[in-house]
Design a protein around this motif. Sequence first.
Motif, PDB file in Angstrom:
ATOM      1  N   ALA A 267       0.859  -1.137  -0.109  1.00  0.00           N
ATOM      2  CA  ALA A 267       0.020   0.034  -0.017  1.00  0.00           C
ATOM      3  C   ALA A 267       0.960   1.189   0.009  1.00  0.00           C
ATOM      4  CB  ALA A 267      -1.074  -0.053   1.188  1.00  0.00           C
ATOM      5  N   LYS A 268       1.676   1.173  -0.915  1.00  0.00           N
ATOM      6  CA  LYS A 268       2.831   2.415  -0.813  1.00  0.00           C
ATOM      7  C   LYS A 268       2.162   3.774  -1.520  1.00  0.00           C
ATOM      8  CE  LYS A 268       6.920  -0.372  -2.264  1.00  0.00           C
ATOM      9  NZ  LYS A 268       7.916  -0.556  -3.342  1.00  0.00           N
ATOM     10  N   HIS A 269       0.910   3.510  -1.913  1.00  0.00           N
ATOM     11  CA  HIS A 269       0.331   4.830  -2.278  1.00  0.00           C
ATOM     12  C   HIS A 269      -0.884   5.225  -1.126  1.00  0.00           C
ATOM     13  CE1 HIS A 269       2.570   4.702  -6.164  1.00  0.00           C
ATOM     14  NE2 HIS A 269       2.143   3.572  -6.378  1.00  0.00           N
ATOM     15  N   PRO A 272      -0.245   9.029   3.506  1.00  0.00           N
ATOM     16  CA  PRO A 272       0.905   9.015   4.553  1.00  0.00           C
ATOM     17  C   PRO A 272       0.467   9.057   5.926  1.00  0.00           C
ATOM     18  CG  PRO A 272       0.958  11.052   2.689  1.00  0.00           C
ATOM     19  CD  PRO A 272      -0.388  10.123   2.610  1.00  0.00           C
ATOM     20  N   LEU A 273      -0.894   9.594   6.269  1.00  0.00           N
ATOM     21  CA  LEU A 273      -1.591   9.673   7.683  1.00  0.00           C
ATOM     22  C   LEU A 273      -1.648   8.055   8.078  1.00  0.00           C
ATOM     23  CD1 LEU A 273      -2.472  10.803  10.312  1.00  0.00           C
ATOM     24  CD2 LEU A 273      -4.754  10.889   9.029  1.00  0.00           C
ATOM     25  N   ILE A 274      -1.966   7.293   7.097  1.00  0.00           N
ATOM     26  CA  ILE A 274      -2.220   6.010   7.507  1.00  0.00           C
ATOM     27  C   ILE A 274      -0.866   5.108   7.807  1.00  0.00           C
ATOM     28  CG2 ILE A 274      -2.793   3.501   6.670  1.00  0.00           C
ATOM     29  CD1 ILE A 274      -5.102   5.519   7.075  1.00  0.00           C
ATOM     30  N   HIS A 275       0.267   5.348   6.859  1.00  0.00           N
ATOM     31  CA  HIS A 275       1.645   5.096   7.056  1.00  0.00           C
ATOM     32  C   HIS A 275       2.275   5.355   8.588  1.00  0.00           C
ATOM     33  CE1 HIS A 275       2.532   3.034   3.297  1.00  0.00           C
ATOM     34  NE2 HIS A 275       1.873   3.923   2.847  1.00  0.00           N
ATOM     35  N   THR A 276       1.946   6.553   8.834  1.00  0.00           N
ATOM     36  CA  THR A 276       2.555   7.353  10.187  1.00  0.00           C
ATOM     37  C   THR A 276       1.763   6.424  11.153  1.00  0.00           C
ATOM     38  OG1 THR A 276       2.792   9.312   9.127  1.00  0.00           O
ATOM     39  CG2 THR A 276       2.490   9.101  11.542  1.00  0.00           C
ATOM     40  N   ILE A 281       1.678   2.964  15.835  1.00  0.00           N
ATOM     41  CA  ILE A 281       1.085   1.659  16.599  1.00  0.00           C
ATOM     42  C   ILE A 281       2.403   0.580  16.824  1.00  0.00           C
ATOM     43  CG2 ILE A 281      -0.406  -0.206  16.253  1.00  0.00           C
ATOM     44  CD1 ILE A 281      -2.252   1.680  15.086  1.00  0.00           C
ATOM     45  N   TYR A 282       3.293   0.172  15.797  1.00  0.00           N
ATOM     46  CA  TYR A 282       4.189  -0.489  16.009  1.00  0.00           C
ATOM     47  C   TYR A 282       5.171  -0.342  17.021  1.00  0.00           C
ATOM     48  CZ  TYR A 282       8.744  -2.888  14.879  1.00  0.00           C
ATOM     49  OH  TYR A 282       9.965  -3.458  14.874  1.00  0.00           O
TER      50      TYR A 282
END
Length: 316
Positions: A267-269, A272-276, A281-282
């Motif tokens: 899901a590279k695209h 950016p909020l989701i990636h952050t 969380i991790y």
Amino acid sequence: MGAKNNGSLDVLSVFLTGIPGLEAQHGWFSILFFTMYIVAIVGNGLIMAAVKVDPALHEPMYLFLSMLAVAEVGVSVSTLPTVMGILWFDARQIDFDGCLSQMFFIHTFSCMESGVLLAMSYDRFVAIYNPLRYTAILTLPRIICMGLGITLKSVTLMASLPILLRQLPYCHINILSHSYCLHSDLIQLPCADTKLNSILGLAIVLATFGLDSLFIVVSYVLILYTVLDIASGEGQRKALNTCVSHICAVIVYYVPMIGVSVMHRAAKHASPLIHTLMSSIYLFVPPVLNPIIYSIKTKPVRQRITTFFSCKRELF
């Protein structure tokens, strides 16, 4: 980005990102994140203190638990300066060497977490498979050797990442996508071939997190076979109940990690909020939840922490 023509670094800085699209709410997020840091550091600190001062907790299970607490405090302390610096002061700039150092400590302590979780799964297997020789097999010298081995492996493997990144020339936009420095971010910055870095990073992931998770699964398969050989249902229930806290810790650690890996590759695209949020969380959830899980599910730890607070109240 300041870089000399020969590719060596001159004065190089990178800029970190806060929470994309929610910069106006950084003040509110600072309360949430600071609370999580307090819970993680104080909670794990209490577990370490409880294990240290209470002779009844000087058993293999609790010694491994204190190692896990050390690793989780290390992860929290590694990310705290830049995360809170951005949320409180909008301090986004960090020099490159500082960024490499932060990356090293984050990945090293995270690798130590994985290694300790594997050691704890072995501890549970020995306790269930051969309870009469449990303390004879997991002696203090062996536990210390296991802890030192986990630390040495983590430091040795992760040290190669910043060393190789330090040798590359940099000419891309020097903006990272998180509030802290990760290898997956930094490897996007060089204006040279990073195939070696990518291969090395993947090899390290497979040699640490991949093998650790595989051996944890194998340990629990063996535990399950051992438990099924126990004649009484009550005995089976008691044996499995001793593993509940560790199983929760494994889930809390590996599920967010898998989610982050899937997001980076599939899901590279995505926003950016989701990636952050996934990366946060991790890094944040295991140090926050594990002290709570072990305090609730492990009676001796809970009693020692309760006694500690009772003594504090009497002093005041």
